[in-house]
Structure formats: C-alpha cells, structure tokens
Design a protein around this motif. Sequence first.
Motif, PDB file in Angstrom:
ATOM      1  N   GLN A   3      45.263  40.722  32.281  1.00 21.92           N
ATOM      2  CA  GLN A   3      43.927  40.139  32.263  1.00 21.92           C
ATOM      3  C   GLN A   3      43.684  39.368  33.540  1.00 21.92           C
ATOM      4  OE1 GLN A   3      41.377  40.453  29.773  1.00 21.92           O
ATOM      5  NE2 GLN A   3      40.313  39.685  31.590  1.00 21.92           N
ATOM      6  N   ALA A   4      42.743  39.858  34.332  1.00 23.23           N
ATOM      7  CA  ALA A   4      42.393  39.200  35.588  1.00 23.23           C
ATOM      8  C   ALA A   4      41.282  38.183  35.366  1.00 23.23           C
ATOM      9  CB  ALA A   4      41.964  40.236  36.614  1.00 23.23           C
ATOM     10  N   SER A   5      41.299  37.147  36.184  1.00 21.31           N
ATOM     11  CA  SER A   5      40.263  36.123  36.123  1.00 21.31           C
ATOM     12  C   SER A   5      40.119  35.480  37.490  1.00 21.31           C
ATOM     13  CB  SER A   5      40.622  35.069  35.072  1.00 21.31           C
ATOM     14  OG  SER A   5      41.828  34.424  35.414  1.00 21.31           O
ATOM     15  N   GLY A   6      39.077  34.683  37.650  1.00 19.87           N
ATOM     16  CA  GLY A   6      38.894  33.940  38.885  1.00 19.87           C
ATOM     17  C   GLY A   6      37.814  34.471  39.802  1.00 19.87           C
ATOM     18  N   SER A  19      43.627  35.342  39.455  1.00 21.65           N
ATOM     19  CA  SER A  19      44.853  35.292  38.662  1.00 21.65           C
ATOM     20  C   SER A  19      44.902  36.498  37.741  1.00 21.65           C
ATOM     21  CB  SER A  19      44.890  34.020  37.813  1.00 21.65           C
ATOM     22  OG  SER A  19      44.871  32.857  38.603  1.00 21.65           O
ATOM     23  N   CYS A  20      46.092  36.932  37.434  1.00 25.95           N
ATOM     24  CA  CYS A  20      46.275  38.020  36.478  1.00 25.95           C
ATOM     25  C   CYS A  20      47.429  37.640  35.564  1.00 25.95           C
ATOM     26  CB  CYS A  20      46.559  39.329  37.187  1.00 25.95           C
ATOM     27  SG  CYS A  20      46.996  40.683  36.062  1.00 25.95           S
ATOM     28  N   ALA A  21      47.115  37.419  34.314  1.00 25.30           N
ATOM     29  CA  ALA A  21      48.119  37.043  33.332  1.00 25.30           C
ATOM     30  C   ALA A  21      48.594  38.281  32.575  1.00 25.30           C
ATOM     31  CB  ALA A  21      47.532  36.037  32.356  1.00 25.30           C
ATOM     32  N   ALA A  22      49.909  38.434  32.490  1.00 23.99           N
ATOM     33  CA  ALA A  22      50.498  39.587  31.808  1.00 23.99           C
ATOM     34  C   ALA A  22      51.048  39.176  30.453  1.00 23.99           C
ATOM     35  CB  ALA A  22      51.611  40.184  32.653  1.00 23.99           C
ATOM     36  N   SER A  23      50.867  40.043  29.490  1.00 19.92           N
ATOM     37  CA  SER A  23      51.442  39.822  28.171  1.00 19.92           C
ATOM     38  C   SER A  23      51.894  41.159  27.605  1.00 19.92           C
ATOM     39  CB  SER A  23      50.422  39.168  27.236  1.00 19.92           C
ATOM     40  OG  SER A  23      49.289  39.986  27.080  1.00 19.92           O
ATOM     41  N   GLY A  24      52.914  41.108  26.760  1.00 18.13           N
ATOM     42  CA  GLY A  24      53.386  42.324  26.117  1.00 18.13           C
ATOM     43  C   GLY A  24      54.254  43.206  26.986  1.00 18.13           C
ATOM     44  N   LEU A  25      54.654  42.718  28.155  1.00 12.12           N
ATOM     45  CA  LEU A  25      55.586  43.480  28.981  1.00 12.12           C
ATOM     46  C   LEU A  25      56.553  42.502  29.647  1.00 12.12           C
ATOM     47  CD1 LEU A  25      54.598  43.055  32.168  1.00 12.12           C
ATOM     48  CD2 LEU A  25      52.852  44.682  31.514  1.00 12.12           C
ATOM     49  N   ALA A  26      57.692  43.036  30.038  1.00  5.51           N
ATOM     50  CA  ALA A  26      58.717  42.217  30.685  1.00  5.51           C
ATOM     51  C   ALA A  26      58.320  42.019  32.140  1.00  5.51           C
ATOM     52  CB  ALA A  26      60.071  42.890  30.575  1.00  5.51           C
ATOM     53  N   PHE A  27      57.489  41.025  32.378  1.00  4.00           N
ATOM     54  CA  PHE A  27      56.842  40.824  33.669  1.00  4.00           C
ATOM     55  C   PHE A  27      57.820  40.839  34.827  1.00  4.00           C
ATOM     56  CE2 PHE A  27      53.338  39.532  36.230  1.00  4.00           C
ATOM     57  CZ  PHE A  27      53.792  38.580  37.126  1.00  4.00           C
ATOM     58  N   VAL A  28      58.970  40.243  34.649  1.00  6.93           N
ATOM     59  CA  VAL A  28      59.897  40.045  35.753  1.00  6.93           C
ATOM     60  C   VAL A  28      60.471  41.358  36.290  1.00  6.93           C
ATOM     61  CG1 VAL A  28      61.953  39.774  34.315  1.00  6.93           C
ATOM     62  CG2 VAL A  28      61.820  38.611  36.521  1.00  6.93           C
ATOM     63  N   VAL A  29      60.382  42.439  35.527  1.00  6.71           N
ATOM     64  CA  VAL A  29      60.938  43.708  36.019  1.00  6.71           C
ATOM     65  C   VAL A  29      59.872  44.635  36.575  1.00  6.71           C
ATOM     66  CG1 VAL A  29      62.885  43.562  34.446  1.00  6.71           C
ATOM     67  CG2 VAL A  29      60.872  44.908  33.779  1.00  6.71           C
ATOM     68  N   TYR A  30      58.660  44.112  36.715  1.00  3.51           N
ATOM     69  CA  TYR A  30      57.564  44.911  37.255  1.00  3.51           C
ATOM     70  C   TYR A  30      57.156  44.421  38.634  1.00  3.51           C
ATOM     71  CZ  TYR A  30      56.628  47.254  32.822  1.00  3.51           C
ATOM     72  OH  TYR A  30      56.715  48.029  31.697  1.00  3.51           O
ATOM     73  N   GLY A  31      56.986  45.381  39.549  1.00  6.68           N
ATOM     74  CA  GLY A  31      56.236  45.065  40.744  1.00  6.68           C
ATOM     75  C   GLY A  31      54.765  44.960  40.359  1.00  6.68           C
ATOM     76  N   ASN A  75      54.374  34.463  34.049  1.00  6.38           N
ATOM     77  CA  ASN A  75      53.931  35.859  33.886  1.00  6.38           C
ATOM     78  C   ASN A  75      52.568  36.089  34.547  1.00  6.38           C
ATOM     79  OD1 ASN A  75      56.241  36.253  32.426  1.00  6.38           O
ATOM     80  ND2 ASN A  75      55.235  36.686  30.485  1.00  6.38           N
ATOM     81  N   THR A  76      52.415  35.576  35.733  1.00  4.98           N
ATOM     82  CA  THR A  76      51.123  35.618  36.402  1.00  4.98           C
ATOM     83  C   THR A  76      51.283  36.020  37.864  1.00  4.98           C
ATOM     84  OG1 THR A  76      50.254  33.903  34.931  1.00  4.98           O
ATOM     85  CG2 THR A  76      49.055  34.303  36.971  1.00  4.98           C
ATOM     86  N   VAL A  77      50.358  36.855  38.312  1.00  6.18           N
ATOM     87  CA  VAL A  77      50.284  37.215  39.723  1.00  6.18           C
ATOM     88  C   VAL A  77      48.947  36.710  40.252  1.00  6.18           C
ATOM     89  CG1 VAL A  77      49.344  39.527  39.231  1.00  6.18           C
ATOM     90  CG2 VAL A  77      50.518  39.093  41.403  1.00  6.18           C
ATOM     91  N   ALA A  90      33.577  43.578  45.190  1.00  3.02           N
ATOM     92  CA  ALA A  90      34.143  44.639  44.360  1.00  3.02           C
ATOM     93  C   ALA A  90      34.623  44.042  43.037  1.00  3.02           C
ATOM     94  CB  ALA A  90      35.323  45.308  45.063  1.00  3.02           C
ATOM     95  N   VAL A  91      34.945  44.932  42.132  1.00  2.35           N
ATOM     96  CA  VAL A  91      35.696  44.523  40.942  1.00  2.35           C
ATOM     97  C   VAL A  91      37.176  44.605  41.309  1.00  2.35           C
ATOM     98  CG1 VAL A  91      36.297  45.056  38.561  1.00  2.35           C
ATOM     99  CG2 VAL A  91      33.933  45.324  39.347  1.00  2.35           C
ATOM    100  N   TYR A  92      37.874  43.516  41.092  1.00  5.93           N
ATOM    101  CA  TYR A  92      39.300  43.439  41.411  1.00  5.93           C
ATOM    102  C   TYR A  92      40.097  43.490  40.115  1.00  5.93           C
ATOM    103  CZ  TYR A  92      38.295  42.126  46.234  1.00  5.93           C
ATOM    104  OH  TYR A  92      37.872  42.119  47.547  1.00  5.93           O
ATOM    105  N   PHE A  93      41.145  44.285  40.116  1.00  5.01           N
ATOM    106  CA  PHE A  93      41.988  44.316  38.943  1.00  5.01           C
ATOM    107  C   PHE A  93      43.442  44.459  39.348  1.00  5.01           C
ATOM    108  CE2 PHE A  93      41.965  48.934  39.157  1.00  5.01           C
ATOM    109  CZ  PHE A  93      40.733  49.199  39.715  1.00  5.01           C
ATOM    110  N   CYS A  94      44.308  43.990  38.486  1.00  4.68           N
ATOM    111  CA  CYS A  94      45.722  43.991  38.785  1.00  4.68           C
ATOM    112  C   CYS A  94      46.406  45.162  38.089  1.00  4.68           C
ATOM    113  CB  CYS A  94      46.377  42.682  38.366  1.00  4.68           C
ATOM    114  SG  CYS A  94      46.203  42.284  36.625  1.00  4.68           S
ATOM    115  N   ALA A  95      47.603  45.468  38.561  1.00  2.00           N
ATOM    116  CA  ALA A  95      48.353  46.596  38.030  1.00  2.00           C
ATOM    117  C   ALA A  95      49.837  46.273  38.061  1.00  2.00           C
ATOM    118  CB  ALA A  95      48.065  47.851  38.835  1.00  2.00           C
ATOM    119  N   ALA A  96      50.580  46.944  37.197  1.00  3.77           N
ATOM    120  CA  ALA A  96      52.024  46.723  37.091  1.00  3.77           C
ATOM    121  C   ALA A  96      52.772  48.017  37.348  1.00  3.77           C
ATOM    122  CB  ALA A  96      52.366  46.186  35.705  1.00  3.77           C
TER     123      ALA A  96
END
Length: 123
Positions: A3-6, A19-31, A75-77, A90-96
């Motif tokens: 979920q991106a915000s800001g 900001s992009c908050a991650a949930s439901g995934l092991a954030f630390v193992v994702y680029g 758990n945030t990028v 533009a619309v900005y969105f994050c990805a894992a």
Amino acid sequence: QLQASGGGLVQAGGSLRLSCAASGLAFVVYGMGWFRQAPGKEREFVAAITMTGDITYNEDSVKGRFTISRDNAKNTVYLQMNSLKPDDTAVYFCAAARLILGQAPTFFEFSYFGQGTLVTVSS
C-alpha cells in the motif's frame, strides 16, 4: 499486500516522500522497487533497492533527485523525491521482487505490485 501513500499536489521544485507499507509477505527477503505511470504512457521503472538496502538503482531521469530507502523493521520502503518536475506527474506504485539475479530493473523479478498513489507536479 503493498500500500503506497504520500502522494499529492506539489509545485515544481518541491519535494514529497512516498511510503509503501508491506503486509502478508516476508518483507526482508524481497527486493523492492518503485514504478510510475503517467496518463497515456506505459509504466516505467523509477528505482529499486536490494533486500538489505545496500544497493540502490535509479532510472536516469531521477538520478540525483530521487532516493529510495527501506526500513525492514517497519516493513516499509520509501521514495524521497526532490526537485520535482511536471514530467514527474504520475501514479506511483511499489513492487516486490523475490528473485534477484542482478541489476534492476532487468534482473529483479517483480512479482507483487501494490496500489498506487498519485503525484501531481504543477508548473
């Protein structure tokens, strides 16, 4: 879930931090990465960061202006955007990316994309 915000409306030359908050995934193992899509244009890569945050990549047009970072404890990028230009609208969105075989974006296998946040830069 990502979920991106800001996003918001800013004048040219101004700054925003996404900001992009991650949930439901092991954030630390994702680029992680940021992409954007302007009206009538294809989605384009903006920036990426490795799992530990030690290596970052930036698309040429944002180098020196945008900085990607992450906080694995939260758990945030983030995407700090300075010296914004109307062309950054533009619309900005994050990805894992779980699989990373080399430099971004070509060798980051982005498997999850989140909801976007709109950035509008006025001239």
